[in-house]
Design a protein around this motif. Structure first.
Motif, PDB file in Angstrom:
ATOM      1  N   GLN A   1       0.845  -1.218  -0.157  1.00 45.99           N
ATOM      2  CA  GLN A   1       0.070   0.114  -0.116  1.00 45.99           C
ATOM      3  C   GLN A   1       0.699   1.252   0.000  1.00 45.99           C
ATOM      4  OE1 GLN A   1      -3.374   0.504  -0.419  1.00 45.99           O
ATOM      5  NE2 GLN A   1      -3.395  -1.365  -0.706  1.00 45.99           N
TER       6      GLN A   1
ATOM      7  N   LYS B   1       4.347   3.413  -4.611  1.00 48.02           N
ATOM      8  CA  LYS B   1       3.878   4.235  -5.531  1.00 48.02           C
ATOM      9  C   LYS B   1       3.117   3.413  -6.815  1.00 48.02           C
ATOM     10  CE  LYS B   1       7.534   7.739  -5.091  1.00 48.02           C
ATOM     11  NZ  LYS B   1       8.594   8.355  -5.602  1.00 48.02           N
TER      12      LYS B   1
ATOM     13  N   ASN C   1       0.591   1.332  -5.878  1.00 49.05           N
ATOM     14  CA  ASN C   1      -0.618   1.014  -5.536  1.00 49.05           C
ATOM     15  C   ASN C   1      -1.609   1.991  -6.264  1.00 49.05           C
ATOM     16  OD1 ASN C   1      -0.873   3.777  -4.517  1.00 49.05           O
ATOM     17  ND2 ASN C   1      -0.935   3.250  -2.359  1.00 49.05           N
ATOM     18  N   THR C   2      -1.361   2.741  -7.057  1.00 55.21           N
ATOM     19  CA  THR C   2      -2.512   2.984  -8.153  1.00 55.21           C
ATOM     20  C   THR C   2      -2.418   2.207  -9.291  1.00 55.21           C
ATOM     21  OG1 THR C   2      -0.665   4.375  -9.350  1.00 55.21           O
ATOM     22  CG2 THR C   2      -1.741   5.598  -7.405  1.00 55.21           C
ATOM     23  N   ILE C   3      -1.639   1.395  -9.570  1.00 49.16           N
ATOM     24  CA  ILE C   3      -1.604   0.615 -10.679  1.00 49.16           C
ATOM     25  C   ILE C   3      -2.154  -0.922 -10.371  1.00 49.16           C
ATOM     26  CG2 ILE C   3      -0.264  -0.444 -12.339  1.00 49.16           C
ATOM     27  CD1 ILE C   3       1.627   1.948 -12.005  1.00 49.16           C
TER      28      ILE C   3
ATOM     29  N   THR D   1      -3.056  -4.034  -6.977  1.00 49.62           N
ATOM     30  CA  THR D   1      -3.544  -4.398  -5.609  1.00 49.62           C
ATOM     31  C   THR D   1      -2.785  -5.831  -5.564  1.00 49.62           C
ATOM     32  OG1 THR D   1      -5.707  -5.294  -6.058  1.00 49.62           O
ATOM     33  CG2 THR D   1      -5.556  -3.196  -5.374  1.00 49.62           C
TER      34      THR D   1
ATOM     35  N   SER E   1      -5.650  -0.802 -13.370  1.00 49.21           N
ATOM     36  CA  SER E   1      -5.682   0.107 -14.233  1.00 49.21           C
ATOM     37  C   SER E   1      -5.136  -0.362 -15.681  1.00 49.21           C
ATOM     38  CB  SER E   1      -5.014   1.573 -13.853  1.00 49.21           C
ATOM     39  OG  SER E   1      -3.617   1.267 -13.919  1.00 49.21           O
TER      40      SER E   1
ATOM     41  N   GLU F   1      -3.498   3.914 -19.856  1.00 48.62           N
ATOM     42  CA  GLU F   1      -3.797   4.941 -18.964  1.00 48.62           C
ATOM     43  C   GLU F   1      -2.465   5.386 -17.837  1.00 48.62           C
ATOM     44  OE1 GLU F   1      -6.971   3.441 -16.501  1.00 48.62           O
ATOM     45  OE2 GLU F   1      -8.324   3.253 -18.183  1.00 48.62           O
ATOM     46  N   GLN F   2      -1.964   4.561 -17.460  1.00 44.96           N
ATOM     47  CA  GLN F   2      -0.827   4.955 -16.511  1.00 44.96           C
ATOM     48  C   GLN F   2       0.598   5.647 -17.192  1.00 44.96           C
ATOM     49  OE1 GLN F   2      -0.669   4.701 -13.245  1.00 44.96           O
ATOM     50  NE2 GLN F   2      -2.856   4.316 -13.452  1.00 44.96           N
TER      51      GLN F   2
ATOM     52  N   ASN G   1       0.304   8.799 -14.171  1.00 46.74           N
ATOM     53  CA  ASN G   1       1.287   8.891 -13.305  1.00 46.74           C
ATOM     54  C   ASN G   1       2.799   8.812 -13.500  1.00 46.74           C
ATOM     55  OD1 ASN G   1       2.026   8.868 -10.509  1.00 46.74           O
ATOM     56  ND2 ASN G   1       0.821   7.181 -10.076  1.00 46.74           N
TER      57      ASN G   1
ATOM     58  N   THR H   1       5.302   7.157 -10.789  1.00 47.96           N
ATOM     59  CA  THR H   1       5.372   5.560 -10.738  1.00 47.96           C
ATOM     60  C   THR H   1       6.653   5.178 -11.575  1.00 47.96           C
ATOM     61  OG1 THR H   1       2.928   5.430 -10.538  1.00 47.96           O
ATOM     62  CG2 THR H   1       4.272   3.584 -11.013  1.00 47.96           C
TER      63      THR H   1
END
Length: 125
Positions: free
Chosen positions: A34, A37, A39-41, A43, A71, A75-76, A80, A83
């Protein structure tokens, strides 16, 4: 007197060989995931300790877990950029998992080193 010394030595040795339970390892692993960095991509789900052993002042655990992408890779690349500089950068993820998409799941097994700190067990970075 000898009994007191023997008990003191046993307590000391017991403290040195503390083995974290599975729940403690799971919490430490999820906490590390968690705080990443990435954690936006992705789990991390389905943690399980396969085996483990003490080595010096570390606990080395063979663990299995699933990575679920939350995601799409495309998109990433625009959303972001931060990351890219993390340990799990987009390039590293695409090298390991190929072209990942939202909802993709990858099952993994690896050795992870855990260290005992004043605040509890943590994944060694």
């Amino acid at each position: 007197m000898n009994k007191i010394i023997t008990v003191a030595i046993m307590l000391l040795l017991t403290g040195c060989t503390e083995i974290p339970n599975d729940t403690t390892l799971e919490k430490a692993f999820y906490s590390a995931a968690q705080s990443s960095k990435a954690n936006t991509i992705l789990t991390v789900d389905n943690f399980a300790k396969v085996s483990g052993y003490i080595k010096q002042d570390h606990y080395i655990a063979e663990i299995s877990y699933d990575i679920r992408f939350i995601s799409n890779q495309e998109e990433q690349q625009t959303v972001n950029k931060d990351t890219l500089t993390s340990g799990l950068g987009l390039h590293a993820l695409s090298m390991e998992y190929g072209q990942y998409k939202l909802g993709d799941i990858s099952s993994n097994q690896q050795q992870v080193i855990f260290i005992k700190t004043s605040t509890g067990w943590q994944v060694k970075a």
